[in-house]
Design a protein around this motif. Sequence first.
Motif, PDB file in Angstrom:
ATOM      1  N   SER A   1       0.829  -1.210   0.000  1.00  0.00           N
ATOM      2  CA  SER A   1       0.000   0.000   0.000  1.00  0.00           C
ATOM      3  C   SER A   1       0.860   1.256   0.000  1.00  0.00           C
ATOM      4  N   ILE A   2       1.959   1.230   0.746  1.00  0.00           N
ATOM      5  CA  ILE A   2       2.854   2.383   0.789  1.00  0.00           C
ATOM      6  C   ILE A   2       3.441   2.663  -0.592  1.00  0.00           C
ATOM      7  N   VAL A   3       3.921   1.615  -1.247  1.00  0.00           N
ATOM      8  CA  VAL A   3       4.509   1.796  -2.580  1.00  0.00           C
ATOM      9  C   VAL A   3       3.482   2.375  -3.545  1.00  0.00           C
ATOM     10  N   SER A   4       2.276   1.849  -3.531  1.00  0.00           N
ATOM     11  CA  SER A   4       1.228   2.344  -4.432  1.00  0.00           C
ATOM     12  C   SER A   4       0.893   3.797  -4.141  1.00  0.00           C
ATOM     13  N   TYR A   5       0.811   4.136  -2.859  1.00  0.00           N
ATOM     14  CA  TYR A   5       0.472   5.505  -2.495  1.00  0.00           C
ATOM     15  C   TYR A   5       1.580   6.471  -2.916  1.00  0.00           C
ATOM     16  N   VAL A   6       2.826   6.093  -2.678  1.00  0.00           N
ATOM     17  CA  VAL A   6       3.935   6.973  -3.054  1.00  0.00           C
ATOM     18  C   VAL A   6       3.935   7.211  -4.566  1.00  0.00           C
ATOM     19  N   ALA A   7       3.681   6.169  -5.341  1.00  0.00           N
ATOM     20  CA  ALA A   7       3.632   6.321  -6.796  1.00  0.00           C
ATOM     21  C   ALA A   7       2.550   7.312  -7.202  1.00  0.00           C
ATOM     22  N   ARG A   8       1.398   7.252  -6.551  1.00  0.00           N
ATOM     23  CA  ARG A   8       0.318   8.192  -6.873  1.00  0.00           C
ATOM     24  C   ARG A   8       0.696   9.618  -6.484  1.00  0.00           C
ATOM     25  N   GLN A   9       1.409   9.760  -5.367  1.00  0.00           N
ATOM     26  CA  GLN A   9       1.797  11.103  -4.930  1.00  0.00           C
ATOM     27  C   GLN A   9       2.825  11.728  -5.863  1.00  0.00           C
ATOM     28  N   ILE A  10       3.694  10.918  -6.407  1.00  0.00           N
ATOM     29  CA  ILE A  10       4.662  11.448  -7.376  1.00  0.00           C
ATOM     30  C   ILE A  10       3.931  12.031  -8.578  1.00  0.00           C
ATOM     31  N   ALA A  11       2.910  11.322  -9.029  1.00  0.00           N
ATOM     32  CA  ALA A  11       2.138  11.801 -10.183  1.00  0.00           C
ATOM     33  C   ALA A  11       1.293  13.023  -9.831  1.00  0.00           C
TER      34      ALA A  11
ATOM     35  N   GLN B   1      13.930   3.763  -6.313  1.00  0.00           N
ATOM     36  CA  GLN B   1      13.965   3.781  -7.778  1.00  0.00           C
ATOM     37  C   GLN B   1      13.051   4.861  -8.347  1.00  0.00           C
ATOM     38  N   MET B   2      12.012   5.234  -7.599  1.00  0.00           N
ATOM     39  CA  MET B   2      11.127   6.310  -8.025  1.00  0.00           C
ATOM     40  C   MET B   2      11.773   7.683  -7.861  1.00  0.00           C
ATOM     41  N   GLY B   3      12.936   7.729  -7.240  1.00  0.00           N
ATOM     42  CA  GLY B   3      13.595   9.004  -6.996  1.00  0.00           C
ATOM     43  C   GLY B   3      13.216   9.658  -5.689  1.00  0.00           C
ATOM     44  N   VAL B   4      12.606   8.888  -4.781  1.00  0.00           N
ATOM     45  CA  VAL B   4      12.157   9.404  -3.482  1.00  0.00           C
ATOM     46  C   VAL B   4      13.165   8.986  -2.413  1.00  0.00           C
ATOM     47  N   ALA B   5      13.592   9.932  -1.581  1.00  0.00           N
ATOM     48  CA  ALA B   5      14.537   9.627  -0.510  1.00  0.00           C
ATOM     49  C   ALA B   5      13.855   8.825   0.590  1.00  0.00           C
ATOM     50  N   VAL B   6      14.555   7.826   1.120  1.00  0.00           N
ATOM     51  CA  VAL B   6      14.068   7.025   2.247  1.00  0.00           C
ATOM     52  C   VAL B   6      14.832   7.459   3.491  1.00  0.00           C
ATOM     53  N   ILE B   7      14.101   7.930   4.499  1.00  0.00           N
ATOM     54  CA  ILE B   7      14.707   8.468   5.715  1.00  0.00           C
ATOM     55  C   ILE B   7      14.182   7.690   6.919  1.00  0.00           C
TER      56      ILE B   7
END
Length: 283
Positions: free
Chosen positions: A50-60, A147-153
């Motif tokens: 769910s996190i991966v899917s949500y992050v992908a939607r937020q990038i768009a 890989q989406m270009g989002v930093a993981v902290i």
Amino acid sequence: MLIAALTLSACTATPPPAAIPPPAATVPPGIQYLYGSGEAAAASQQTWRSIVSYVARQIAASPQDSVVLAPDATLAAPKWVPCGTKPKAVVFDVDETVLLNLGFEYDDSAHPGRGYDEKRWQAWERTGAAYVAATPGSVRALGVIRQMGVAVIFNTNRSAANADATRAAIEGAGLGPAVHGETLYLSGDDAMGSKKDGRRATIAARYCVVAMGGDQLGDFSDLFNSGLTPAARREAVLREPLITVFGAGWFTLPNPAYGTALKGGIDDIFPADKRWSPTEQTP
């Protein structure tokens, strides 16, 4: 006669009592569930997908606001740190969010009845890197997010004094990289101690935080730990406006083993109108 008496005495002397064996180690139910069950593994994997899917939607979508609460926010009236043109990031707790502390909980389960000891936890932070495992689904999820270009902290209450050991635990489990002060924030990095809002503010000043994950409500805001009763904490996440944030920016991982969720007595947990008893039922 003396020899005979001594011999008789030796024969009739009461033998020393047998040593009483220590109680058999048992694994508490919460530990059984979190570290051993297929159900917990499935719940973890569901959350990470769910996190991966949500992050992908937020990038768009290019969100205007971060999912980090602003300093003047309340749970009843949340306000969010604006994103502006900042690069995107996700922020996760470490213990029982991306890492399972199998070695520490093994030692606890092998010594029933022993209470929490901060010195033992600090020793675990320093020496336990080889005895952890990644939570199910987290390695793949963090890899995809990067890989989406989002930093993981990572934002954890592990001690800054043990930064190198914590980095080794995270990276050894396949979850890295973790660079102290850049992608790893620890207790001792500011004056707030175990409170995480100060570190979240530092991160949100540099990044548009599109998702956060943790196993405790304090991984989203210290306001949840500001003297609220168990009922009030539960009510806060079940009503507007926060009910819409969980699963859409804030993501929880299961942890019935320890933490702020494990509070409350009979009166805190069970509403008066929901207290059933078979002896009070009539045919």
